[in-house]
Design a protein around this motif. Structure first.
Motif, short mmCIF file in Angstrom:
data_model
loop_
_atom_site.label_atom_id
_atom_site.label_comp_id
_atom_site.label_asym_id
_atom_site.label_seq_id
_atom_site.Cartn_x
_atom_site.Cartn_y
_atom_site.Cartn_z
N GLN A 1 0.82 -1.20 0.00
CA GLN A 1 0.00 0.00 0.00
C GLN A 1 0.86 1.26 0.00
O GLN A 1 0.57 2.22 -0.73
CB GLN A 1 -0.94 -0.01 1.21
N ILE B 1 -6.76 4.78 -1.90
CA ILE B 1 -5.73 5.73 -1.47
C ILE B 1 -5.97 7.09 -2.12
O ILE B 1 -6.64 7.21 -3.14
CB ILE B 1 -4.32 5.23 -1.81
N THR C 1 -6.32 -1.24 -3.34
CA THR C 1 -5.57 -0.09 -2.81
C THR C 1 -5.67 1.10 -3.74
O THR C 1 -5.80 2.25 -3.30
CB THR C 1 -4.09 -0.47 -2.61
N SER D 1 1.18 4.02 -3.03
CA SER D 1 0.92 5.42 -2.71
C SER D 1 2.08 6.30 -3.16
O SER D 1 1.87 7.42 -3.67
CB SER D 1 0.69 5.58 -1.21
#
Length: 279
Positions: free
Chosen positions: A153, A196, A192, A157
């Protein structure tokens, strides 16, 4: 993360023709660099680091930093393990022609199963019976998978672009029309991308400020798209990649991802969801 793409493996064959690049040599160079990184990642609990604190508790942060180091890349390449050679070829192509640094997780990070085996041998193996403690193994499995999920994750990001390699390996052919995968890690990565925060690159914001200094839009409406996560990723074609290659070669000062972005304009709804925060 700012943008997401999906590309079918079947559309990439012409991209990897021998006349385009010597793939054997380029892949060998790529793998040599990866092996150099892996030699640092593949830790030995007994020799290279102390993973326990003074009270005997395992320091998860030390393990994550050593086994799943997080750095900034231009592109996070999500793929099935069975497509790793294609993933490497695409990573080489993106680096060579668009100047992009690509993260291929299976080639950089230590294997989660290998980490689990090391932990199990050290903490779960019962010398007197020659077996592994079932309950302790459940705990180590949960912890390792949690560490990997969190690292994935964070890496997604930190990467500006997410690229999903669509094949019969990543999306099971029997489930293709319903767009489902049997891989928990591909599911984790795609999920994800949908939750995000999307961060616009600072270079874009600066360019917009210079061009529209007095006309910055504010108070944008927020649209919540529906459908599967894959439907939120822009379809990337062979023609898009070749056009981006040409644009980047004609203008070396252009960022490689900008060359892609220019060839695949955002939908208005997507622009609304990008926010104003910069990287």
């Amino acid at each position: 993360m700012y943008r997401g793409y999906q590309v079918k493996v079947s559309t990439l064959s012409d991209l990897f023709l021998p006349t385009t690049v010597n793939w054997k040599d380029e892949k060998a160079i790529f793998k040599e660099k990866i092996e150099s990184i892996q030699s640092q990642v593949n830790m030995d609990f007994s020799e290279r680091m102390k993973i326990e604190d003074d009270d005997g508790n395992i320091d998860a942060e030390k393990i994550v930093k050593a086994w799943f180091p997080v750095q900034e890349y231009d592109v996070f390449l999500s793929h099935s393990h069975a497509d790793v050679e294609t993933a490497i070829q695409l990573a080489v192509w993106l680096k060579k022609y668009l100047g992009l640094k690509v993260f291929v997780d299976s080639t950089v990070w230590g294997c989660a199963d290998e980490l689990l085996a090391k932990l199990d041998k050290k903490y779960c193996y019962e010398q007197n019976t020659g077996t592994y403690d079932y309950d302790k193994r459940n705990e180590t499995t949960a912890h390792v998978h949690s560490m990997l999920a969190m690292a994935l994750q964070e890496m997604i990001s930190k990467s500006e672009c997410f690229l999903f390699l669509d094949s019969g390996n990543s999306l099971d052919l029997s489930l293709w029309q319903s767009q489902e995968t049997k891989s928990p890690w591909i599911f984790e990565e795609l999920k994800t991308t949908s939750i995000i925060e999307k961060i616009r690159p600072s270079r874009m914001v600066l360019r917009e400020e210079l061009e529209h200094r007095d006309n910055l839009q504010k108070g944008l409406d927020v649209h919540y798209p529906v459908g599967s996560e894959l439907n939120k990723l822009t379809r990337l074609t062979y023609e898009d990649l070749k056009s981006a290659q040409t644009d980047h070669q004609n203008n070396q000062s252009m960022h490689g991802l900008d060359a892609l972005y220019n060839r695949t304009p955002l939908r208005i709804a997507d622009q609304f969801n990008r926010g104003t925060q910069t990287r």
